[in-house]
Design an enzyme around this catalytic site. Structure first.
Site, short mmCIF file in Angstrom:
data_model
loop_
_atom_site.label_atom_id
_atom_site.label_comp_id
_atom_site.label_asym_id
_atom_site.label_seq_id
_atom_site.Cartn_x
_atom_site.Cartn_y
_atom_site.Cartn_z
N HIS A 38 58.33 37.50 57.50
CA HIS A 38 59.01 38.59 56.88
C HIS A 38 58.12 38.84 55.79
O HIS A 38 57.34 38.07 55.01
CB HIS A 38 60.32 38.25 56.16
CG HIS A 38 61.46 38.53 57.34
ND1 HIS A 38 62.75 39.03 57.01
CD2 HIS A 38 61.36 38.57 58.52
CE1 HIS A 38 63.33 39.10 57.91
NE2 HIS A 38 62.73 38.86 59.06
N GLU A 107 61.51 44.92 62.39
CA GLU A 107 62.91 45.27 61.53
C GLU A 107 62.22 46.33 60.40
O GLU A 107 61.11 46.23 59.58
CB GLU A 107 63.28 44.28 60.80
CG GLU A 107 64.09 43.37 61.42
CD GLU A 107 64.52 42.21 60.81
OE1 GLU A 107 65.61 42.44 59.96
OE2 GLU A 107 63.94 41.03 60.87
#
Length: 323
Positions: A38, A107
């Site tokens: 991430h 995402e």
């Protein structure tokens, strides 16, 4: 038999701590490990997000047995697929064959940071398919030149290739991604124990391939403390992939989960120190046909106690239940 894995959750610990945790996970006897990739944490309360590939390289040198895997990397927006191929080949060499490349369509939370916008889901799946084809071509050796719909590759070549290319896993959440995974992946990845996902994966060519799931847990001898920690850091988890993939910022996740209660979280995440509760949480994955389940202990500071308890109590209970 279901293999039990450990998750290096980069959103809840710093890079040195993460490496220390996976070293201890290897000692405790976990069968494999996975690593999130991430740019942001989901919630500010998690407080971290180091560069996963540096953590993986350090982990490869600090461990000797436990397999390593991205869970998952998006090879389409923040990273170009040619660069992902180079990183994965290097990791396979550093780990001496212990690395698997988990990929997904990404995402918004992480991919928007390079300023390229966030495509609709159909386009994201097209981009992922093209990216996987480029990565596989580079793994085969030689120069690769492609001018695709979404990516250009100009005379790229991986100069340091392992004897055995990393296996590629693809994360799924619906029929379209299952079809993609069934055709292109060596294994399938999911965060929900839905039998329908695996059935769709099988229909599209995935029969007989490994299937890896993931499950958040919150160990603490004080169950109330475990529930509060899970609520503070993981209440976003129940929103589902179709929502989570679209939100652009930790503040968005804060707003989207403002009405989620600790009781809501405790109903879906095993909390406390009763190994039977953890076993029952894994059971739907085993019954759905998952061959591997990576557990996510919530809370960076909680890892040492969780790993000690896992070695003495949890792993023996899980192996007895799912031998």
């Amino acid at each position: 038999m279901v293999r039990i894995g450990y998750t290096m959750m980069t959103e809840q610990a710093g890079p040195r701590e993460l490496v220390g945790h996976v070293v201890r996970a290897e000692e405790a006897g976990f069968d494999f490990s996975v690593t999130s990739d991430h740019y942001f944490p989901w919630l500010r309360s998690q407080g971290h997000s180091p560069y996963a590939w540096s953590v993986l390289g350090a982990a490869a040198q600090a461990t000797s047995r436990i397999p390593l895997m991205t869970y998952v990397t998006c090879p389409t927006v923040r990273y170009h697929p040619a660069i992902v191929a180079q990183k994965a080949a290097t990791m396979q060499l550093l780990s001496e064959g212990r690395f698997r490349l988990g990929l997904g369509s990404g995402e918004n939370l992480n991919e928007h940071v390079v300023g390229g916008g966030w495509p609709p889901v159909n386009v994201r799946h097209q981009m992922l398919e093209e990216a996987v084809e480029i990565i596989r071509a580079l793994f085969e050796g030689g120069h690769v030149t492609r001018h695709g719909t979404h990516f250009d590759v100009d005379s790229a070549r991986l100069w340091d290739l392992p004897d055995r290319a990393p296996e590629i896993g693809i994360a799924v959440s619906g029929e379209q991604s299952c079809a993609l995974a069934g055709r292109l992946a060596d294994l399938v990845i999911a965060t929900e124990p839905k039998p329908g996902l695996l059935e769709a994966f099988d229909r599209h060519g995935g029969a007989g391939k490994p299937r890896v799931g993931q499950l958040p847990v919150s160990y603490d001898p004080d169950r109330d403390a475990a529930v509060q920690r899970a609520h503070a850091q993981f209440r976003w988890f129940g929103s589902g992939w179709k929502v989570n993939s679209e939100l652009p910022h930790p503040d968005s996740f804060e707003a989207a989960t403002q009405f989620v209660t600790p009781d809501d979280v405790a109903a879906s995440i095993p909390c406390g120190d009763d190994p039977d509760a953890f076993v029952e949480a894994v059971r739907p994955y085993a019954e759905a046909g998952f061959t591997e389940v990576a557990l996510v202990q919530i809370g960076g500071d909680a890892q040492p106690a969780y790993l000690d308890w896992s070695e003495k109590t949890l792993l023996p209970a899980l192996r007895e239940a799912f031998a």
